[in-house]
Write a protein that holds these residues in place. Sequence first.
Motif, PDB file in Angstrom:
ATOM      1  N   TRP A 125     -19.030  11.093  -7.370  1.00 57.31           N
ATOM      2  CA  TRP A 125     -18.385  10.576  -6.157  1.00 57.31           C
ATOM      3  C   TRP A 125     -17.432   9.442  -6.485  1.00 57.31           C
ATOM      4  O   TRP A 125     -17.727   8.594  -7.307  1.00 57.31           O
ATOM      5  N   LEU A 171     -11.097  19.186   5.000  1.00 54.81           N
ATOM      6  CA  LEU A 171     -12.147  18.515   5.761  1.00 54.81           C
ATOM      7  C   LEU A 171     -12.398  19.212   7.094  1.00 54.81           C
ATOM      8  O   LEU A 171     -13.550  19.466   7.460  1.00 54.81           O
ATOM      9  N   ASP A 223     -20.933  17.168  13.287  1.00 53.04           N
ATOM     10  CA  ASP A 223     -19.758  16.298  13.405  1.00 53.04           C
ATOM     11  C   ASP A 223     -18.694  16.922  14.299  1.00 53.04           C
ATOM     12  O   ASP A 223     -18.049  16.228  15.100  1.00 53.04           O
ATOM     13  N   VAL A 230     -11.373   8.551   1.922  1.00 54.59           N
ATOM     14  CA  VAL A 230     -12.176   9.754   1.729  1.00 54.59           C
ATOM     15  C   VAL A 230     -13.135   9.526   0.570  1.00 54.59           C
ATOM     16  O   VAL A 230     -12.802   8.855  -0.413  1.00 54.59           O
ATOM     17  N   GLU A 290     -14.873  15.139   0.790  1.00 54.06           N
ATOM     18  CA  GLU A 290     -16.037  15.605   1.540  1.00 54.06           C
ATOM     19  C   GLU A 290     -16.432  14.680   2.691  1.00 54.06           C
ATOM     20  O   GLU A 290     -17.198  15.071   3.560  1.00 54.06           O
ATOM     21  N   ILE A 291     -15.918  13.464   2.686  1.00 51.14           N
ATOM     22  CA  ILE A 291     -16.230  12.482   3.727  1.00 51.14           C
ATOM     23  C   ILE A 291     -14.937  11.767   4.066  1.00 51.14           C
ATOM     24  O   ILE A 291     -14.162  11.419   3.169  1.00 51.14           O
ATOM     25  N   MET A 330     -17.089   7.914  10.836  1.00 48.77           N
ATOM     26  CA  MET A 330     -17.223   8.729   9.629  1.00 48.77           C
ATOM     27  C   MET A 330     -17.604  10.137  10.042  1.00 48.77           C
ATOM     28  O   MET A 330     -18.413  10.326  10.952  1.00 48.77           O
ATOM     29  N   CYS A 371     -18.256  14.136   7.890  1.00 46.88           N
ATOM     30  CA  CYS A 371     -18.382  14.660   6.532  1.00 46.88           C
ATOM     31  C   CYS A 371     -18.696  16.154   6.537  1.00 46.88           C
ATOM     32  O   CYS A 371     -18.997  16.742   7.570  1.00 46.88           O
ATOM     33  N   THR A 372     -18.640  16.712   5.353  1.00 45.87           N
ATOM     34  CA  THR A 372     -19.016  18.098   5.142  1.00 45.87           C
ATOM     35  C   THR A 372     -20.484  18.148   4.730  1.00 45.87           C
ATOM     36  O   THR A 372     -21.112  17.106   4.499  1.00 45.87           O
ATOM     37  N   LEU A 381     -22.283  16.429   1.320  1.00 43.06           N
ATOM     38  CA  LEU A 381     -22.948  15.126   1.195  1.00 43.06           C
ATOM     39  C   LEU A 381     -24.388  15.325   0.727  1.00 43.06           C
ATOM     40  O   LEU A 381     -24.917  14.512  -0.028  1.00 43.06           O
ATOM     41  N   HIS A 402     -26.270  10.979  10.678  1.00 42.28           N
ATOM     42  CA  HIS A 402     -25.466   9.774  10.848  1.00 42.28           C
ATOM     43  C   HIS A 402     -26.286   8.620  11.405  1.00 42.28           C
ATOM     44  O   HIS A 402     -26.052   7.465  11.042  1.00 42.28           O
TER      45      HIS A 402
END
Length: 155
Positions: A3, A16, A24, A53, A61-62, A79, A81-82, A85, A121
């Motif tokens: 990361w 994304l 999300d 990102v 991914e975020i 935020m 994300c996919t 994560l 989240h």
Amino acid sequence: MDWYVRKATLEDLPYLVENLREADKKEIYASSGKTPQESLSEAFGIPNIGIWVGVYKDSPEIIFGVSKHEIYDIGFPWMVCTDRLKDSPREFVSKCKKWVQGFSLQFPLLVNFVHAENELHIRWLKWCGFDFVELHNNYGYTQEPFWEFQMTRKE
């Protein structure tokens, strides 16, 4: 390390948007009535202190940032994300507190809302040190339950 974080670009959005977590996508629509493409594109056009990102194995991914209130010294962290994560959550999450602490240096108050069903989240926000203030049962475009969360700068 798999990361790393960098400034977001509009070129990150197609990947994304296509790969966002269902929770999300639901949260974006429920709060604003907008698609992820509309919402994330608009984020680049509003006053903010930056949009970043989280990149995992060369894929964004975020995406996250903090928008500024037009009048008051308040920041609105966000935020999405996919599902990637989940592949290496500890590595990314271990860096999150530093980002959130940096945001809290910019603003005396950080505040926003998270869909009550977005458990991932909610756990992340609690881990980062946000307080959950109130459950709003009829929030946003679809009038669904959302938690109001906030963080006050510690002097």
